[in-house]
Design a protein around this motif. Structure first.
Motif, short mmCIF file in Angstrom:
data_model
loop_
_atom_site.label_atom_id
_atom_site.label_comp_id
_atom_site.label_asym_id
_atom_site.label_seq_id
_atom_site.Cartn_x
_atom_site.Cartn_y
_atom_site.Cartn_z
N ARG A 527 0.84 -1.19 0.00
CA ARG A 527 0.00 0.00 0.00
C ARG A 527 0.88 1.25 0.00
NH1 ARG A 527 -5.62 -0.57 1.99
NH2 ARG A 527 -5.53 1.72 2.11
N ALA A 528 0.66 2.15 -0.95
CA ALA A 528 1.40 3.41 -0.97
C ALA A 528 1.03 4.28 0.22
CB ALA A 528 1.10 4.15 -2.27
N ASP A 529 -0.22 4.15 0.70
CA ASP A 529 -0.68 4.97 1.81
C ASP A 529 -0.45 4.33 3.18
OD1 ASP A 529 -2.49 3.04 1.03
OD2 ASP A 529 -4.27 4.29 1.22
N PHE A 530 -0.08 3.07 3.20
CA PHE A 530 0.33 2.38 4.43
C PHE A 530 1.60 1.59 4.09
CE2 PHE A 530 -4.27 2.91 4.93
CZ PHE A 530 -4.35 3.43 6.21
N PRO A 531 2.74 2.28 3.96
CA PRO A 531 3.93 1.66 3.37
C PRO A 531 4.64 0.64 4.24
CG PRO A 531 4.40 3.91 4.08
CD PRO A 531 2.94 3.71 4.26
N ASN A 532 4.29 0.54 5.53
CA ASN A 532 5.00 -0.35 6.44
C ASN A 532 4.07 -1.41 7.02
OD1 ASN A 532 7.44 1.25 6.25
ND2 ASN A 532 6.39 2.76 7.54
N ARG A 533 4.68 -2.44 7.59
CA ARG A 533 3.91 -3.42 8.35
C ARG A 533 3.36 -2.78 9.61
NH1 ARG A 533 7.26 -9.01 8.86
NH2 ARG A 533 8.22 -7.76 10.49
N ASP A 534 2.18 -3.20 10.02
CA ASP A 534 1.60 -2.72 11.27
C ASP A 534 2.10 -3.62 12.39
OD1 ASP A 534 0.15 -1.86 13.39
OD2 ASP A 534 -1.82 -2.01 12.42
N GLU A 535 3.09 -3.13 13.13
CA GLU A 535 3.68 -3.92 14.21
C GLU A 535 2.95 -3.72 15.55
OE1 GLU A 535 5.76 -6.01 13.39
OE2 GLU A 535 7.05 -5.29 11.76
N THR A 536 1.92 -2.86 15.54
CA THR A 536 1.21 -2.59 16.80
C THR A 536 0.06 -3.56 17.04
OG1 THR A 536 -0.37 -1.05 15.77
CG2 THR A 536 1.75 -0.15 16.51
N GLU A 537 -0.33 -4.30 16.00
CA GLU A 537 -1.46 -5.23 16.11
C GLU A 537 -0.99 -6.65 15.82
OE1 GLU A 537 -4.50 -4.55 17.01
OE2 GLU A 537 -4.35 -2.36 17.09
N PRO A 538 -1.73 -7.65 16.32
CA PRO A 538 -1.39 -9.03 15.97
C PRO A 538 -1.51 -9.27 14.47
CG PRO A 538 -3.01 -8.94 17.76
CD PRO A 538 -2.90 -7.57 17.21
N VAL A 539 -0.78 -10.26 13.97
CA VAL A 539 -0.89 -10.63 12.55
C VAL A 539 -2.29 -11.19 12.30
CG1 VAL A 539 0.00 -12.09 10.72
CG2 VAL A 539 1.57 -11.09 12.40
N ARG A 540 -2.93 -10.69 11.26
CA ARG A 540 -4.30 -11.11 10.96
C ARG A 540 -4.41 -11.60 9.52
NH1 ARG A 540 -5.50 -6.50 14.41
NH2 ARG A 540 -6.73 -7.20 16.22
N ASN A 541 -5.22 -12.63 9.34
CA ASN A 541 -5.60 -13.09 8.01
C ASN A 541 -6.90 -12.43 7.59
OD1 ASN A 541 -4.44 -16.02 9.37
ND2 ASN A 541 -3.50 -15.28 7.48
N MET A 542 -7.02 -12.13 6.32
CA MET A 542 -8.25 -11.56 5.77
C MET A 542 -9.11 -12.70 5.22
SD MET A 542 -8.05 -8.41 6.39
CE MET A 542 -6.71 -7.65 7.31
N VAL A 543 -10.29 -12.89 5.79
CA VAL A 543 -11.17 -13.98 5.41
C VAL A 543 -12.40 -13.41 4.72
CG1 VAL A 543 -12.53 -15.95 6.21
CG2 VAL A 543 -10.34 -15.41 7.30
N VAL A 544 -12.65 -13.85 3.50
CA VAL A 544 -13.76 -13.36 2.68
C VAL A 544 -14.81 -14.45 2.54
CG1 VAL A 544 -14.42 -12.57 0.37
CG2 VAL A 544 -12.29 -11.78 1.39
#
Length: 560
Positions: A527-544
């Motif tokens: 993501r250009a608007d979120f260029p880094n990993r989010d280290e403040t939250e647990p790792v999450r899978n996106m389930v559709v």
């Protein structure tokens, strides 16, 4: 209504599908194999024949190290149980492939020979290679299916899965040669119709048929998809001539120690490319293009000439000539001999290569829908956010075997199948395709969707582009209600396009919606608007999944 019955129906006849069908037949199941192409096609037919086998303890390697490499390389999105299954079964999977008639290189003692240099992401060499690749591998799979002696329906495209009392009981199929529908009733159904690389056509190195059938079929029936935003783009693809656009011409390692990327003004955009990941390099290319640095062909210039001026670089050039034959053949056809000799830069642009996301399953490939399985690139969770080099073939044969055996076991426990009338709505829908008099040709909508995905859901994404993509996908879905289709039945490509379009729209929406929800850059999702990993939250899978007919996504903490 014409119908067939089987214990196990397999949809897709590349490496994963044929393996699943053969293993189910060995387990005693009555099998039907369905493919919209000839058996042995799909992305298997263009594979380079490298496959990860078991670790070599003599070199200090271990299964634990292999698992760690995959999870670290997948940016911690992988399902650990699926990774462990792949690693444990890797050697048996290679031997299974050989039992079908394929050959891997072995030493004089008959031991499988591993590459001296490990592919990207591996700390040790686990990779075995083949004297025959691509088309030859497809022939091996075709022969394996023939020897197993089960019915095969080629040139038959699945429009939807059949449901009865909350269970998948087969699929409705359109036979392209006659234009007639067919209901296939089955106690277990395995999706093995590959990924969705051709959603980005022509910016892809995948086969044109790989448009997301597995994802559309699964999602529409009520199964879950996981991490669909994780689409891997190989950074160096051909930009011209148009007939070769998207063809792969190398990994980051192809840059060598001194290769560099230049923009249209010959300014250095990137150096030290060799140790970077595919996603990192693809991101930088797309960022520079957004800034206006593209060449007239739309890419950047990969300049390998500095490698010719150093002893270390010359060593790399020698290795490139020895092991880079397939990529250099592509360069020769596109850019000529001077480019092959590294005397001229290569014009490059990222190319859609692999879907790490897919149908959510357990280690035996069961989905949340009773009676439905998925394997190969149709399956999600194995690779996480990034596929390590040479693990794709391993995935095909590990989970092809597992799904075929598990589906056969389940089928053996079940009783009678429902009557064919369960397929009536799907049957009538297929019958009505030829002669529709709407406003839009299916191919027009397919091409619009493919352009949309490349421009807004490609290697570099942002909120605005993803929002635009989702709005346009919904508009295209409305347009797809007004299709204009030729009236002929036999080999009506427009009818086949109409079926594919439905699956493509479902897969595209799942990818865009997951990409919108993941507000970070992780794995192949940038993501250009979120260029880094989010280290403040647990790792999450996106389930559709579909809820009341609408595509929805939820973030699930990994392991839950």
């Amino acid at each position: 209504m014409e119908s067939l019955q089987a214990d196990v129906l397999v949809v897709g006849a590349g490496g994963a599908g044929v393996t699943a069908a053969v293993e189910a037949r060995k387990a005693g199941a009555a099998v039907v194999l369905v493919s919209k192409e000839p058996v042995g096609y799909g992305d298997t037919r263009i594979s380079l024949g490298a496959m990860s086998a078991s670790p070599d303890p003599a070199s200090g390697d271990s299964e634990e190290a292999f698992i760690e490499d995959m999870i670290r390389g997948g940016d911690f999105l992988n399902d650990p149980d699926l990774v462990a299954a792949l690693v444990r079964d890797a050697l048996d999977a290679a031997l299974t492939f050989e039992s079908y008639g394929h050959l891997f290189f072995r030493d004089e003692a008959g031991v499988l020979k591993r590459l001296e240099v490990p592919p990207g992401g591996h700390r040790a060499s686990r990779t075995i290679t083949s004297p025959s690749v691509g088309v030859s591998m497809g022939h091996v799979m075709r022969a394996a299916a023939a020897r197993a002696d089960f019915p095969v329906l080629e040139e038959a495209i699945c429009s939807e899965l059949l449901l009865h009392e909350g269970r998948v009981v087969g699929a409705a199929v359109l036979r392209l040669a006659t234009g007639t529908p067919l209901a296939i009733l089955a106690r277990s159904t395995i999706l093995a119709a590959g990924g969705a690389g051709a959603l980005y056509y022509p910016h892809t190195d995948c086969m044109p048929s790989v448009v997301g059938d597995s994802f559309g079929l699964a999602l529409s029936a009520g199964a879950e998809l996981v991490d669909m935003e994780q689409v891997q783009f190989i950074p160096f693809g051909i930009t011209h001539p148009p007939a070769m656009l998207g063809a792969p011409c190398g990994e980051p390692s192809m840059a060598g120690p001194f290769g560099r990327l230049l923009n249209c003004r010959d300014e250095i955009v990137l150096e030290n490319i060799m140790t970077m990941t595919r996603a990192q390099v693809a991101r930088i290319i797309m960022e520079e293009i957004r800034k206006g640095g593209a060449t007239p062909w739309g890419g950047l210039k990969l300049d390998l000439r500095p490698n010719l001026d150093s002893p270390v670089g010359e060593l790399f050039v020698g290795l490139l000539k020895k092991f880079g034959g397939p990529f250099l053949d592509v360069i020769r056809k596109a850019y000529g001999e001077k480019a092959v000799r590294l005397e001229e830069p290569w014009d490059v642009l990222p190319s859609a290569h692999y879907n790490m996301g897919g149908v959510k399953t357990d280690p035996d490939c069961r989905t949340c829908l009773p009676g439905l399985y998925a394997c190969g690139q149709a399956q999600g969770g194995v690779m996480g956010g990034n596929r390590l080099g040479s693990t794709s073939l391993t995935e095909i044969f590990v989970f092809g075997r597992r799904s075929g055996r598990a589906a056969a076991r389940e089928a053996a426990r079940l009783g009678r199948l429902p009557e064919p009338e369960v397929a009536r709505p799907a049957f009538d829908s297929l019958q009505s395709l030829p002669g529709r008099r709407g406003s839009f040709r299916p191919i027009e909508l397919k091409r619009s969707l493919q352009r949309l995905m490349w421009e807004n859901v490609g290697p570099l994404r942002d909120a605005k582009g993803l929002g635009t993509a989702l709005e346009e996908i919904r508009r295209l879905r409305e347009a797809a209600r007004e299709l204009k289709i030729a009236g002929v039945r036999a080999y009506n490509q427009e009818a086949a396009d109409a079926v594919e379009l439905r699956h493509m729209l479902a897969a595209a929406e799942a990818i865009a919606l997951s990409a919108q929800e993941r507000r970070e850059s992780r794995g192949a999702h940038v993501r250009a608007d979120f260029p880094n990993r989010d280290e403040t939250e647990p790792v999450r899978n996106m389930v559709v999944r579909l809820v009341d007919g609408a595509c929805t996504v939820r973030a699930v903490e990994r392991g839950r």
